[in-house]
Scaffold this motif. Structure first.
Motif, PDB file in Angstrom:
ATOM      1  N   THR A  91       2.335   8.313  -7.058  1.00 25.90           N
ATOM      2  CA  THR A  91       1.753   9.561  -6.553  1.00 25.90           C
ATOM      3  C   THR A  91       0.649  10.073  -7.474  1.00 25.90           C
ATOM      4  OG1 THR A  91       3.410  10.911  -7.699  1.00 25.90           O
ATOM      5  CG2 THR A  91       3.933  10.210  -5.453  1.00 25.90           C
TER       6      THR A  91
ATOM      7  N   GLY B 169      -2.343  10.217   1.345  1.00 25.82           N
ATOM      8  CA  GLY B 169      -0.897  10.155   1.523  1.00 25.82           C
ATOM      9  C   GLY B 169      -0.488   9.139   2.569  1.00 25.82           C
TER      10      GLY B 169
ATOM     11  N   THR C   1       0.965  16.512  -1.235  1.00 24.23           N
ATOM     12  CA  THR C   1       1.049  15.160  -0.683  1.00 24.23           C
ATOM     13  C   THR C   1       1.953  14.292  -1.541  1.00 24.23           C
ATOM     14  OG1 THR C   1      -1.193  15.383   0.197  1.00 24.23           O
ATOM     15  CG2 THR C   1      -0.296  13.155   0.053  1.00 24.23           C
TER      16      THR C   1
ATOM     17  N   VAL D  15       5.200  12.141  -0.262  1.00 27.55           N
ATOM     18  CA  VAL D  15       5.319  10.693  -0.448  1.00 27.55           C
ATOM     19  C   VAL D  15       6.560  10.371  -1.275  1.00 27.55           C
ATOM     20  CG1 VAL D  15       4.265   8.681  -1.569  1.00 27.55           C
ATOM     21  CG2 VAL D  15       2.869  10.213  -0.157  1.00 27.55           C
TER      22      VAL D  15
ATOM     23  N   LEU E 248      -2.568  11.593  -5.881  1.00 23.39           N
ATOM     24  CA  LEU E 248      -2.374  12.497  -4.759  1.00 23.39           C
ATOM     25  C   LEU E 248      -2.265  13.944  -5.234  1.00 23.39           C
ATOM     26  CD1 LEU E 248       0.324  10.388  -2.861  1.00 23.39           C
ATOM     27  CD2 LEU E 248      -2.163  10.358  -2.517  1.00 23.39           C
TER      28      LEU E 248
ATOM     29  N   GLN F 215      -0.773   5.652   1.087  1.00 25.41           N
ATOM     30  CA  GLN F 215       0.315   5.322   0.177  1.00 25.41           C
ATOM     31  C   GLN F 215       1.610   5.068   0.933  1.00 25.41           C
ATOM     32  OE1 GLN F 215       0.083   3.956  -2.392  1.00 25.41           O
ATOM     33  NE2 GLN F 215       0.516   5.134  -4.231  1.00 25.41           N
ATOM     34  N   ARG F 216       1.822   5.741   2.040  1.00 26.68           N
ATOM     35  CA  ARG F 216       3.008   5.468   2.853  1.00 26.68           C
ATOM     36  C   ARG F 216       2.914   4.088   3.505  1.00 26.68           C
ATOM     37  NH1 ARG F 216       3.672  10.239   6.838  1.00 26.68           N
ATOM     38  NH2 ARG F 216       1.609  10.903   6.116  1.00 26.68           N
TER      39      ARG F 216
END
Length: 237
Positions: free
Chosen positions: A183, A159, A190, A194, A186, A162-163
């Motif tokens: 996503t 997570g 999470t 996101v 994930l 990805q952020r």
């Protein structure tokens, strides 16, 4: 065809407009039609979920919207600027400045820290290292990663990675955000976090977001939902 404030000055121009887009591929002697006069307009601050089965043309649509491919016919407007006949260099510049990408796999550069990954597109654009560092720190802080900027991707959770990818995608202040199953890798908790961050950014910054997803729960939380049927883009309830 006009979709601008010439009709109603209270309505902003679309940030992204695919108008009568046609795209097909040749396989031997066969022609595979993917998009057939497809139309889609997305306005600033609006999030649109693209829901369609594998093979329906989601990736092709995103590639056309992101100026990674050219339509066979029709036009792709970025802020009402036609792009289909643009020279490659101009398309590359427009893509770098106006379009951000987030993929299912984060594609962070493993040898760089989170902050450095967010700094790189800004420095390519021409910002100084100091300016890029300041803006990167602000973006990571907004995404709840202010304590993770010095960590490399291998030291971050899925997570968090990805952020960071989202921060990198919006680092140059684009007009449009394109996301392909952001996503998909994930776990549900999470993914929800996101996705919440992603939608908050869209609304806060006025981005126009097109997000391909199989997650119907997340899609239901977006402003609009569209699918692909027989090469057409169809609005869903």
């Amino acid at each position: 065809m006009t979709m601008t404030s010439d009709i109603n000055p209270t309505i902003p121009d679309p940030a992204l407009w695919l108008h009568k887009v046609v795209r097909s591929y040749h396989q031997g002697e066969q022609t595979l039609s993917i998009l057939d006069e497809a139309d889609l307009a997305i306005w600033p601050g609006q999030s649109v979920a693209l829901i369609a089965p594998s093979g329906a043309g989601k990736s092709t649509l995103l590639h056309l919207a992101g100026l990674l491919e050219r339509p066979d016919q029709g036009e792709v407007y970025v802020g009402l600027e036609p792009t289909a006949e643009m020279e490659d260099e101009a398309r590359t510049t427009l893509r770098r400045l106006q379009i951000g990408f987030v993929y299912q796999f984060h594609h962070l550069l493993p040898e760089f820290t989170a902050q450095e990954n967010v700094m790189l597109p800004q420095m390519i654009r021409g910002l100084s290292k100091a300016e890029a560092r300041t803006r990167s720190a602000q973006l990571l802080g907004y995404l709840g990663l202010d304590q993770r900027g010095t960590h490399r991707p291998s030291e971050l959770s899925g997570g968090e990675q990805q952020r960071v990818a989202i921060a990198r995608a919006i680092a140059n202040g684009p007009r449009i955000l394109l996301a392909d199953e952001p996503t998909g890798n994930l776990d549900p908790k999470t993914a929800d976090h996101v996705f919440t961050v992603l939608t908050q950014i869209v609304r806060a910054t006025g981005l126009a977001a097109l997000v391909a997803t199989h997650n119907m729960d997340l899609a239901a939380r977006m402003d609009r939902r569209v699918t692909l049927r027989d090469g057409k883009i169809v609005e869903l309830e």
